[in-house]
Every structure is written in structure tokens, then in C-alpha cells.
Design a protein around this motif. Structure first.
Motif, PDB file in Angstrom:
ATOM      1  N   VAL A   1      -5.126  -2.665 -11.123  1.00  0.00           N
ATOM      2  CA  VAL A   1      -4.505  -1.876 -10.070  1.00  0.00           C
ATOM      3  C   VAL A   1      -5.249  -0.560  -9.929  1.00  0.00           C
ATOM      4  O   VAL A   1      -5.615   0.074 -10.938  1.00  0.00           O
ATOM      5  CB  VAL A   1      -3.016  -1.619 -10.396  1.00  0.00           C
ATOM      6  CG1 VAL A   1      -2.372  -0.727  -9.353  1.00  0.00           C
ATOM      7  CG2 VAL A   1      -2.263  -2.938 -10.523  1.00  0.00           C
ATOM      8  N   LEU A   2      -5.479  -0.142  -8.693  1.00  0.00           N
ATOM      9  CA  LEU A   2      -6.080   1.153  -8.411  1.00  0.00           C
ATOM     10  C   LEU A   2      -5.020   2.075  -7.827  1.00  0.00           C
ATOM     11  O   LEU A   2      -4.315   1.710  -6.882  1.00  0.00           O
ATOM     12  CB  LEU A   2      -7.242   0.989  -7.416  1.00  0.00           C
ATOM     13  CG  LEU A   2      -7.940   2.289  -6.975  1.00  0.00           C
ATOM     14  CD1 LEU A   2      -8.652   2.943  -8.154  1.00  0.00           C
ATOM     15  CD2 LEU A   2      -8.921   2.014  -5.841  1.00  0.00           C
ATOM     16  N   GLU A   3      -4.924   3.274  -8.389  1.00  0.00           N
ATOM     17  CA  GLU A   3      -3.947   4.254  -7.913  1.00  0.00           C
ATOM     18  C   GLU A   3      -4.651   5.202  -6.946  1.00  0.00           C
ATOM     19  O   GLU A   3      -5.506   5.989  -7.344  1.00  0.00           O
ATOM     20  CB  GLU A   3      -3.385   5.031  -9.101  1.00  0.00           C
ATOM     21  CG  GLU A   3      -2.211   5.914  -8.760  1.00  0.00           C
ATOM     22  CD  GLU A   3      -1.584   6.536  -9.991  1.00  0.00           C
ATOM     23  OE1 GLU A   3      -0.761   7.450  -9.814  1.00  0.00           O
ATOM     24  OE2 GLU A   3      -1.919   6.121 -11.125  1.00  0.00           O
ATOM     25  N   SER A   4      -4.306   5.104  -5.673  1.00  0.00           N
ATOM     26  CA  SER A   4      -4.958   5.955  -4.658  1.00  0.00           C
ATOM     27  C   SER A   4      -3.944   6.344  -3.594  1.00  0.00           C
ATOM     28  O   SER A   4      -4.023   5.924  -2.458  1.00  0.00           O
ATOM     29  CB  SER A   4      -6.131   5.215  -4.011  1.00  0.00           C
ATOM     30  OG  SER A   4      -5.682   4.027  -3.389  1.00  0.00           O
ATOM     31  N   GLY A   5      -2.973   7.132  -3.983  1.00  0.00           N
ATOM     32  CA  GLY A   5      -1.854   7.428  -3.077  1.00  0.00           C
ATOM     33  C   GLY A   5      -0.823   6.319  -3.185  1.00  0.00           C
ATOM     34  O   GLY A   5       0.285   6.507  -3.658  1.00  0.00           O
ATOM     35  N   THR A   6      -1.184   5.129  -2.703  1.00  0.00           N
ATOM     36  CA  THR A   6      -0.409   3.922  -2.973  1.00  0.00           C
ATOM     37  C   THR A   6      -1.146   3.128  -4.057  1.00  0.00           C
ATOM     38  O   THR A   6      -2.249   3.484  -4.464  1.00  0.00           O
ATOM     39  CB  THR A   6      -0.272   3.067  -1.707  1.00  0.00           C
ATOM     40  OG1 THR A   6      -1.587   2.744  -1.223  1.00  0.00           O
ATOM     41  CG2 THR A   6       0.502   3.801  -0.621  1.00  0.00           C
ATOM     42  N   LEU A   7      -0.526   2.033  -4.522  1.00  0.00           N
ATOM     43  CA  LEU A   7      -1.192   1.131  -5.461  1.00  0.00           C
ATOM     44  C   LEU A   7      -1.822  -0.004  -4.669  1.00  0.00           C
ATOM     45  O   LEU A   7      -1.190  -0.573  -3.782  1.00  0.00           O
ATOM     46  CB  LEU A   7      -0.199   0.581  -6.486  1.00  0.00           C
ATOM     47  CG  LEU A   7       0.539   1.612  -7.353  1.00  0.00           C
ATOM     48  CD1 LEU A   7       1.399   0.900  -8.392  1.00  0.00           C
ATOM     49  CD2 LEU A   7      -0.424   2.577  -8.023  1.00  0.00           C
ATOM     50  N   ARG A   8      -3.067  -0.337  -5.007  1.00  0.00           N
ATOM     51  CA  ARG A   8      -3.790  -1.398  -4.325  1.00  0.00           C
ATOM     52  C   ARG A   8      -4.652  -2.141  -5.344  1.00  0.00           C
ATOM     53  O   ARG A   8      -4.880  -1.635  -6.444  1.00  0.00           O
ATOM     54  CB  ARG A   8      -4.653  -0.815  -3.206  1.00  0.00           C
ATOM     55  CG  ARG A   8      -5.670   0.180  -3.696  1.00  0.00           C
ATOM     56  CD  ARG A   8      -6.390   0.895  -2.579  1.00  0.00           C
ATOM     57  NE  ARG A   8      -7.230   0.007  -1.815  1.00  0.00           N
ATOM     58  CZ  ARG A   8      -8.002   0.402  -0.811  1.00  0.00           C
ATOM     59  NH1 ARG A   8      -8.022   1.681  -0.460  1.00  0.00           N
ATOM     60  NH2 ARG A   8      -8.740  -0.453  -0.161  1.00  0.00           N
TER      61      ARG A   8
END
Length: 497
Positions: free
Chosen positions: A473-480
Motif C-alpha cells: 500500500v502507498l500512502e499518498s493522501g489516500t491509500l492506493r
């Protein structure tokens, strides 16, 4: 001599101010130190260095809460500078603070998104407005447009836009072409929210280089940049800051034009699209009007939040199904039974696709695009035997609770059967759309959209993930998804279409 005395005077004042600030930080620490929590990494920065380290390594900072909850319990103290927030990973606390209206959103946290680099962003829209009465009036105006009854009449648009995606995928379904599915999903969900909500044809699925989708991407980047201290004041960042500011202005300008055209058409009794905007303007007239800036705030909010989170949900789902062939087979059997080879999916079909609902719910448990929410309590309370002081920010995290053994057996295993009809309901530990009066207004919209797209995809294609695919998972404001979800596609039944 006088200059030296002035310098020494200023230095003395600065040292005094620093000493007083240190005393205040210590006072705050003493006020909350009885609440369990991990040791602070720093007197001033508290627990922030732990989170910074995670983000620097491109890891999910929320995972720290899982570790700390196991060590210290479900109520956790988080220190940062002179501030304290309390993480509540307790169904009792979730029920108390999310289900009741007297706990507003934390104004300090949500004010971060009022503007970006000085240009209004979410403003006082439905996501960010901490004022309950003002928010309630907006919600009353918006609710009819997002009701299941109203949205069911828009199934034609959901089908139309999803069908455009299927045509793009069919052209690439040769078993060899590598398809960036996540990118295409971000485009189609932007097209869907534009058409269903505001009657706009963006056509980003076929041309993503036009100004509007580019602006949306830049704003998403801006949401991450505002967390970097002094980013906008660093000279070499000025070009990026200006691009983000111009993008925000473009979204708001588009909203103004959209509202004015529709209002004019309605005043002249012209035929208007049966979309969400029409219903909102009708409700606005009945409720006696709404602040114009807030209407524009919600235009920006719907565009940004209304496509990003659904695209991420679909991307996570396809990513996970890429290693779950037995689940895919069950899904395809269900779609074959209730939809067959029909191109249009009816609203009634959505209710029949129960296993697909379970799969999407399980995806939201493991990979919620919006991991949590923050509330503010003005009164003292006791949760799990721990006193929660008044005037405290409270963090609630569905990502963390969804991955805790306390609430879900074998939490890291993707198991849609958890949400079967005969299974116990996960009360107050599963809230991907939040809970209570401030739950996400777009949750029915998102679920309908995701089901239509997934049903068509399962109906038409076999897909295999292209390695290497890290299931991170990448955390960039939302999770994507950390990696782009790249697949090779084959048609399931080319003669059937």
C-alpha cells in the motif's frame, strides 16, 4: 553599543519565549501522560519522527498503530509539538464518537484542506466543514441527490461510461499487451463523476492530457506537498506551487460555469440533464438557498474525492483478485448467472451480485482508500477504562481496526466469506465510509459504480497481473496500490458479444 544591546535584548526575549514554550509542552505532556502510548521519539516532535521514518521509506504510517495497540491497548496517546491526539481503536469509542452528532470534525486537521497554498480547496464543503449546523444544512440539500432511489435512475450513465472502458480494454485483450489498469480506472471514474454529477463530458478515458484531468492530478500532488514544511516558500518549488494554484482555480472556475449554465437553463424552463446537479439545485431552492462558496467547495470535493477513492478501491480489488483464482471463478459464475451476456447491468442486478458485494467489502477492509477520520470532543469521557479529557482530537482508523486480530480472524488473509449473510456483523470496527451522521454522502454512488465496472470486467475478461507486483500500500493522501496494477487481458467469450 546600542546595536549589541538590542541584539542581546532580542536574544533574551527569544530565550524566554523558548523557555516558556518548553514549559507549556511539558505541561501538556503531564496532562495526558497517563494515557497509554509508545515512548516519544523526541521531546518537541513527540511521535512524529516515527511517522516521518515510515513515510520516507514509503511504508504505511498507520501500521504503527497496529503495533502500538498490541503493546499498549486500544486507546493510544500521540504527541506532536504542544499538541496531543488520542487514537481510539475500540468499538465502544467508535460507537460513542462517530454515531452521535455532538462530536464535530477536528477543526485543526480539516482546516489543512480549506485551501492549498492560499487558494481555496475543500473550503467549508461536506468533508471539511467543522461547523455542525452549517454542515447539516448542506447535507440536507445534498442528500436527495445521493439517495439510492435517485441514483438508480442514473444507471444508464454508469453503464455508458463503464462500457467505454470495456471497449478500450477489448482493443488490448490479446494476452500479450500490458495494460495499466489503475490508470484507466482513474480516468473512467473521473468521466463518471463528471457526467453523473454535473452533466459534463470530459472524455479523459481517451484523452488524459486535457487541462481538467491534469489539474486533478496536480491537486492530488498538492495534497501531499502541503504536508512538507515551508514547501511553498522554497524558490525552486515556485513553478510547482503555481501549477497547483492554477489547477485549483480551474476547478472552481469550471464549477462556477457549470452552476450558472444549469441555473439559467432551469430558470428558462429548458430541458436539463437528470443528474446530481439538477437535484441539488432543486433541493437548494426548497431549502432557501446555500452559501455559493460552499456549493463550489462541494463541486471540488465531489470531483476530487468522488473519483480518487473509487478508482483506488477498484485497483486494490483487481490487484488482490490477481492472486485469488478461486474467488475470481466464483465471481464470474455469479455474473454469468445474473447478468449473462447483457451489456447493460440493471439496478436490480446489483442486489443479486451478493458475492461481488462481499469481495468489495473485504477489499475495503484490507485496503480502505480513506483510512480514517478525526473528531473533536468538548467533553470528558471514559472509553475502555481510560479517561478522555475534554478538548481533545480523536483519531479513528478503519484500516488499523480492519487489520487487528482482535476484530477479524487471520486479518491479513483476503476472505470475502467474512461478509457472508450468516456471518456476524463487524459492528463499529469496520467503517470505510465512516459512520453516523457524518458518514460519506457518496457511499451508495461509489458502491454502485464499483459494482457496475467490476461486473462488466468479470463478464468480459480473464486477467493476469504482470510481475513484479508488490501487494503493498502507498500512502499518498489516500491509500492506493504501491505499484501500478498492470495486467494482461484475454476475452472470456468473444462470440458472446
Amino acid at each position: 553599543m546600542e546595536v549589541l544591546e538590542a541584539i542581546w535584548g532580542l536574544l533574551a526575549v527569544a530565550l524566554l519565549a523558548f523557555g516558556l514554550y518548553c514549559c507549556y509542552v511539558k505541561y501538556v505532556h503531564l496532562k495526558y501522560d497517563y494515557i497509554p502510548g509508545a515512548p516519544r521519539a523526541s521531546f518537541f516532535f513527540g511521535h512524529l519522527p516515527y511517522f516521518w521514518r515510515k513515510l520516507k521509506n514509503k511504508e504505511v504510517a498507520h501500521d504503527l498503530f497496529i503495533q502500538w495497540a498490541e503493546e499498549h491497548g486500544p486507546i493510544l496517546r500521540i504527541n506532536y509539538l504542544h499538541k496531543i491526539s488520542v487514537v481510539i481503536l475500540s468499538p465502544e469509542g467508535v460507537k460513542e464518537y462517530l454515531m452521535l452528532p455532538q462530536y464535530p470534525k477536528d477543526p485543526d486537521i480539516y482546516s489543512m484542506f480549506f485551501n492549498i497554498f492560499g487558494v481555496r480547496f475543500f473550503g467549508n464543503g461536506l468533508i471539511s466543514d467543522p461547523n455542525h449546523e452549517r454542515w447539516r444544512k448542506q447535507r440536507r440539500i445534498m442528500d436527495p441527490a445521493f439517495s439510492r432511489t435517485y441514483l438508480s435512475g442514473l444507471m444508464g450513465i454508469f453503464n455508458e461510461k463503464a462500457e467505454e472502458l470495456m471497449k478500450v480494454l477489448e482493443e488490448k485483450a490479446d494476452g500479450e499487451t500490458e495494460v495499466d489498469v489503475m490508470s484507466l480506472l482513474r480516468r473512467v471514474t473521473l468521466d463518471i463523476i463528471a457526467k453523473v454529477a454535473f452533466g459534463l463530458e470530459l472524455n479523459t478515458l481517451h484523452d488524459y492530457q486535457t487541462p481538467f484531468p491534469r489539474a486533478v492530478d496536480l491537486i492530488a500532488e498538492g495534497m501531499t506537498k502541503i504536508r512538507i514544511p515551508f514547501f511553498q516558500y522554497i524558490p525552486w518549488n515556485r513553478k510547482k506551487v503555481k501549477e497547483i494554484q492554477d489547477s485549483l482555480r480551474l476547478l472552481r472556475r469550471t464549477g462556477e460555469e457549470c452552476f450558472e449554465r444549469r441555473r439559467k437553463a432551469m430558470l428558462n424552463d429548458e430541458e436539463t440533464p437528470l443528474d446530481i446537479l439538477t437535484q441539488i439545485l432543486k433541493s437548494e431552492a426548497q431549502e432557501g438557498g446555500c452559501d455559493y462558496d460552499s456549493m463550489l467547495d462541494n463541486f471540488v470535493t465531489f470531483f476530487f474525492a468522488g473519483h480518487e477513492t473509487t478508482a483506488n478501491l477498484l485497483s486494490f480489488t483487481i490487484m488482490e483478485l490477481g492472486r485469488q483464482p478461486e474467488i475470481v471463478a466464483k465471481l464470474q459464475a455469479e455474473v454469468d448467472e445474473f447478468v449473462g451476456v447483457r451489456r447493460d447491468i440493471n439496478y436490480e442486478d446489483l442486489g443479486s451480485l451478493q458475492y461481488l458485494s462481499q469481495v468489495l467489502k473485504e477489499s475495503l477492509r484490507l485496503y480502505p482508500p480513506a483510512p480514517g477520520t478525526v473528531r473533536w470532543t468538548g467533553t470528558e469521557n471514559v472509553i475502555e477504562g481510560v479517561k478522555i479529557p475534554a478538548n481533545t482530537a480523536l483519531n479513528f482508523n478503519t484500516y488499523v481496526m480492519g487489520r487487528m486480530e482482535r476484530f477479524f480472524k487471520d486479518p491479513l488473509i483476503f476472505n470475502p466469506d467474512r461478509f457472508g449473510k450468516d456471518q456476524p456483523k463487524p459492528y463499529y470496527c469496520y467503517f470505510p465510509f465512516a459512520l453516523g451522521p457524518r458518514s460519506c454522502i457518496g457511499q451508495i454512488f461509489a458502491q454502485m459504480e464499483a459494482k457496475v465496472i467490476m461486473a462488466k470486467l468479470l463478464q468480459r475478461f480473464e486477467f493476469q497481473l504482470v510481475p513484479p507486483q508488490r501487494f503493498k500500500v502507498l500512502e499518498s493522501g489516500t491509500l492506493r496500490p504501491f505499484d501500478p496494477v498492470v495486467c494482461r487481458l484475454n476475452l472470456r467469450n468473444p462470440l458472446g458479444f
